[in-house]
Design an enzyme around this catalytic site. Structure first.
Site, PDB file in Angstrom:
ATOM      1  N   TYR A  29      11.206   4.598   5.009  1.00 16.06           N
ATOM      2  CA  TYR A  29      10.018   3.777   4.759  1.00 16.06           C
ATOM      3  C   TYR A  29       9.042   3.956   5.904  1.00 16.06           C
ATOM      4  O   TYR A  29       7.858   4.247   5.682  1.00 16.06           O
ATOM      5  CB  TYR A  29      10.430   2.305   4.604  1.00 16.06           C
ATOM      6  CG  TYR A  29       9.307   1.319   4.704  1.00 16.06           C
ATOM      7  CD1 TYR A  29       8.965   0.741   5.925  1.00 16.06           C
ATOM      8  CD2 TYR A  29       8.574   0.970   3.574  1.00 16.06           C
ATOM      9  CE1 TYR A  29       7.910  -0.159   6.027  1.00 16.06           C
ATOM     10  CE2 TYR A  29       7.527   0.061   3.665  1.00 16.06           C
ATOM     11  CZ  TYR A  29       7.206  -0.493   4.900  1.00 16.06           C
ATOM     12  OH  TYR A  29       6.154  -1.391   4.999  1.00 16.06           O
TER      13      TYR A  29
HETATM   14  N1  NDP Z   1       4.601  -8.487   3.413  1.00 16.66           N
HETATM   15  C1  NDP Z   1       4.610  -8.084   4.682  1.00 16.66           C
HETATM   16  O1  NDP Z   1       4.973  -8.837   5.616  1.00 16.66           O
HETATM   17  C2  NDP Z   1       4.193  -6.682   5.014  1.00 16.66           C
HETATM   18  C3  NDP Z   1       3.605  -5.855   4.063  1.00 16.66           C
HETATM   19  N2  NDP Z   1       3.220  -4.588   4.411  1.00 16.66           N
HETATM   20  C4  NDP Z   1       2.552  -3.742   3.426  1.00 16.66           C
HETATM   21  O2  NDP Z   1       1.546  -4.488   2.749  1.00 16.66           O
HETATM   22  C5  NDP Z   1       1.506  -4.088   1.357  1.00 16.66           C
HETATM   23  C6  NDP Z   1       1.728  -5.309   0.468  1.00 16.66           C
HETATM   24  O3  NDP Z   1       2.921  -5.947   0.910  1.00 16.66           O
HETATM   25  P1  NDP Z   1       3.691  -6.970  -0.068  1.00 16.66           P
HETATM   26  O4  NDP Z   1       2.730  -7.715  -0.876  1.00 16.66           O
HETATM   27  O5  NDP Z   1       4.694  -7.695   0.764  1.00 16.66           O
HETATM   28  O6  NDP Z   1       4.449  -5.937  -1.019  1.00 16.66           O
HETATM   29  P2  NDP Z   1       5.545  -6.223  -2.161  1.00 16.66           P
HETATM   30  O7  NDP Z   1       6.714  -5.331  -1.852  1.00 16.66           O
HETATM   31  O8  NDP Z   1       5.765  -7.669  -2.328  1.00 16.66           O
HETATM   32  O9  NDP Z   1       4.786  -5.682  -3.463  1.00 16.66           O
HETATM   33  C7  NDP Z   1       4.489  -4.341  -3.535  1.00 16.66           C
HETATM   34  C8  NDP Z   1       3.750  -4.042  -4.819  1.00 16.66           C
HETATM   35  O10 NDP Z   1       3.871  -2.631  -5.017  1.00 16.66           O
HETATM   36  C9  NDP Z   1       4.321  -2.386  -6.325  1.00 16.66           C
HETATM   37  N3  NDP Z   1       5.263  -1.261  -6.368  1.00 16.66           N
HETATM   38  C10 NDP Z   1       6.430  -1.151  -5.706  1.00 16.66           C
HETATM   39  N4  NDP Z   1       7.052  -0.001  -6.060  1.00 16.66           N
HETATM   40  C11 NDP Z   1       6.249   0.607  -6.971  1.00 16.66           C
HETATM   41  C12 NDP Z   1       6.345   1.801  -7.738  1.00 16.66           C
HETATM   42  N5  NDP Z   1       7.429   2.591  -7.657  1.00 16.66           N
HETATM   43  N6  NDP Z   1       5.338   2.103  -8.578  1.00 16.66           N
HETATM   44  C13 NDP Z   1       4.257   1.301  -8.699  1.00 16.66           C
HETATM   45  N7  NDP Z   1       4.103   0.146  -8.012  1.00 16.66           N
HETATM   46  C14 NDP Z   1       5.102  -0.195  -7.170  1.00 16.66           C
HETATM   47  C15 NDP Z   1       5.033  -3.638  -6.806  1.00 16.66           C
HETATM   48  O11 NDP Z   1       4.856  -3.663  -8.205  1.00 16.66           O
HETATM   49  P3  NDP Z   1       5.501  -4.730  -9.222  1.00 16.66           P
HETATM   50  O12 NDP Z   1       5.484  -6.050  -8.535  1.00 16.66           O
HETATM   51  O13 NDP Z   1       4.569  -4.672 -10.411  1.00 16.66           O
HETATM   52  O14 NDP Z   1       6.901  -4.253  -9.523  1.00 16.66           O
HETATM   53  C16 NDP Z   1       4.330  -4.736  -6.042  1.00 16.66           C
HETATM   54  O15 NDP Z   1       3.285  -5.315  -6.779  1.00 16.66           O
HETATM   55  C17 NDP Z   1       2.581  -3.015   1.210  1.00 16.66           C
HETATM   56  O16 NDP Z   1       2.010  -1.726   1.338  1.00 16.66           O
HETATM   57  C18 NDP Z   1       3.516  -3.289   2.362  1.00 16.66           C
HETATM   58  O17 NDP Z   1       4.251  -2.128   2.753  1.00 16.66           O
HETATM   59  C19 NDP Z   1       3.446  -4.077   5.676  1.00 16.66           C
HETATM   60  C20 NDP Z   1       4.054  -4.867   6.640  1.00 16.66           C
HETATM   61  C21 NDP Z   1       4.421  -6.231   6.386  1.00 16.66           C
HETATM   62  N1  LIG Z   2       6.389  -3.199   0.283  1.00 18.69           N
HETATM   63  C1  LIG Z   2       6.737  -4.052   1.254  1.00 18.69           C
HETATM   64  N2  LIG Z   2       6.681  -3.651   2.545  1.00 18.69           N
HETATM   65  C2  LIG Z   2       7.070  -4.528   3.511  1.00 18.69           C
HETATM   66  C3  LIG Z   2       7.506  -5.818   3.206  1.00 18.69           C
HETATM   67  C4  LIG Z   2       7.536  -6.208   1.841  1.00 18.69           C
HETATM   68  O1  LIG Z   2       7.912  -7.324   1.500  1.00 18.69           O
HETATM   69  N3  LIG Z   2       7.155  -5.290   0.916  1.00 18.69           N
HETATM   70  N4  LIG Z   2       7.898  -6.697   4.179  1.00 18.69           N
HETATM   71  C5  LIG Z   2       7.923  -6.329   5.448  1.00 18.69           C
HETATM   72  C6  LIG Z   2       8.412  -7.360   6.444  1.00 18.69           C
HETATM   73  O2  LIG Z   2       7.586  -8.489   6.428  1.00 18.69           O
HETATM   74  C7  LIG Z   2       8.469  -6.902   7.880  1.00 18.69           C
HETATM   75  O3  LIG Z   2       7.193  -6.559   8.292  1.00 18.69           O
HETATM   76  C8  LIG Z   2       8.973  -8.039   8.782  1.00 18.69           C
HETATM   77  O4  LIG Z   2      10.242  -8.418   8.437  1.00 18.69           O
HETATM   78  C9  LIG Z   2       7.544  -4.964   5.890  1.00 18.69           C
HETATM   79  N5  LIG Z   2       7.051  -4.153   4.798  1.00 18.69           N
END
Ligand code: NDP
Ligand SMILES: Nc1nc2c(c(=O)[nH]1)N=C([C@H](O)[C@@H](O)CO)CN2
Length: 241
Positions: free
Chosen positions: A153
């Site tokens: 990742y």
């Molecule tokens: N939340 C956090 O603390 C952090 C988030 N991030 C980044 O911020 C962004 C948003 O985070 P967050 O909201 O937590 O993400 P989530 O993992 O909660 O949601 C990710 C979204 O991406 C979609 N998705 C996942 N896999 C696929 C696939 N194979 N094909 C198409 N769509 C896909 C999901 O679709 P569906 O729901 O429709 O299945 C979902 O809506 C991400 O890029 C994440 O890496 C980075 C660091 C920390």
């Molecule tokens: N696709 C996602 N990426 C990440 C998520 C997540 O929920 N979905 N969550 C994190 C964590 O919050 C991490 O930053 C701290 O534990 C990272 N990326």
């Protein structure tokens, strides 16, 4: 002062079905932008987004054919694009069942291959924007620090961060290309109190950033006419802990 409709942008966001993508796409719809969203899982949330006026496309980025078909359909329907936000992501840890090729290939597919192809294939629509268009890559703090439990990742997010530099050079001056690198923005439902305390302690702000912080970072980049090739860190001071 231009009217709201003149300021309205055509914005494509991937992964609008939950959490940060849902919060961001909902806010942009409320602001009067034309939002096109991709999702993987059909839920009542997606129906509600359609009721708000979002144009939605169901795609699993695992499928190269799904992605190619979407891009062809998108290019047939839209003549310009003002912003492309690569938010879709799967936070996959290393497998304990030794499916290591599958893990690294999937992480690269979602976080690198799809943004790479979309940026190249939709570049002309971005260049056709009436103003300066935007590409925003949502990366991750671990792109610069690594991760012991999410190696593939983190590597894929680092590749996405590097593409910010290449596409910024390729597409300037009509298109700005930036990244947002969140650390702890939102906990997941399964996170227990012990995990939450440990995660909060990793930054000097000692809290999760929240969806509003993420939305404001996107709004800043969309409003800028000058910032490009940069990564906006949202890490609560974790880098100086
Ligand atoms: N939340 C956090 O603390 C952090 C988030 N991030 C980044 O911020 C962004 C948003 O985070 P967050 O909201 O937590 O993400 P989530 O993992 O909660 O949601 C990710 C979204 O991406 C979609 N998705 C996942 N896999 C696929 C696939 N194979 N094909 C198409 N769509 C896909 C999901 O679709 P569906 O729901 O429709 O299945 C979902 O809506 C991400 O890029 C994440 O890496 C980075 C660091 C920390
Ligand atoms: N696709 C996602 N990426 C990440 C998520 C997540 O929920 N979905 N969550 C994190 C964590 O919050 C991490 O930053 C701290 O534990 C990272 N990326």
């Amino acid at each position: 002062m231009q009217g709201a409709c003149e300021l309205s942008k055509v914005i494509l966001i991937t992964g609008v079905g939950r959490r940060l993508g849902l919060a961001l796409s909902t806010r942009l719809l409320e602001q009067g932008h034309r939002v096109i969203g991709t999702y993987r899982t059909e839920t009542p949330v997606i129906e509600a987004l359609r009721d708000l006026g979002m144009e939605t496309y169901k795609i699993d980025f695992k499928s190269q054919l799904d992605v190619s078909d979407f891009i062809k359909a998108f290019k047939r329907k839209y003549v310009k694009l003002d912003a492309l936000i690569h938010n879709a992501s799967d936070w996959l840890p290393e497998s304990e069942t030794h499916q290591h090729f599958e893990t690294i290939e999937y992480m690269m597919q979602v976080h690198v291959n799809v943004p790479y192809v979309m940026n190249l294939e939709l570049g002309a629509l971005l260049q056709a924007s009436d103003g300066i268009a935007d590409i925003i890559h949502i990366t991750d703090y671990v792109a610069e620090k690594g991760s012991q439990k999410h190696i593939a990742y983190a590597a894929s997010k680092a590749a996405l961060a590097n593409m910010t530099l290449s596409f910024a050079q390729l597409l300037a001056p009509k298109v700005k290309v930036n990244a947002i690198a969140p650390a702890l923005m939102l906990f997941n439902e399964a996170d227990d109190d012990q995990y939450k305390a440990k995660a909060r302690a990793k930054s000097i702000m000692q809290r999760e950033g929240g969806a509003e912080e993420f939305i404001q970072a996107v709004e800043y980049l969309l409003a800028s006419g000058y910032v490009t090739g940069r990564t906006l860190p949202l890490d609560g001071g974790r880098h100086i802990k």
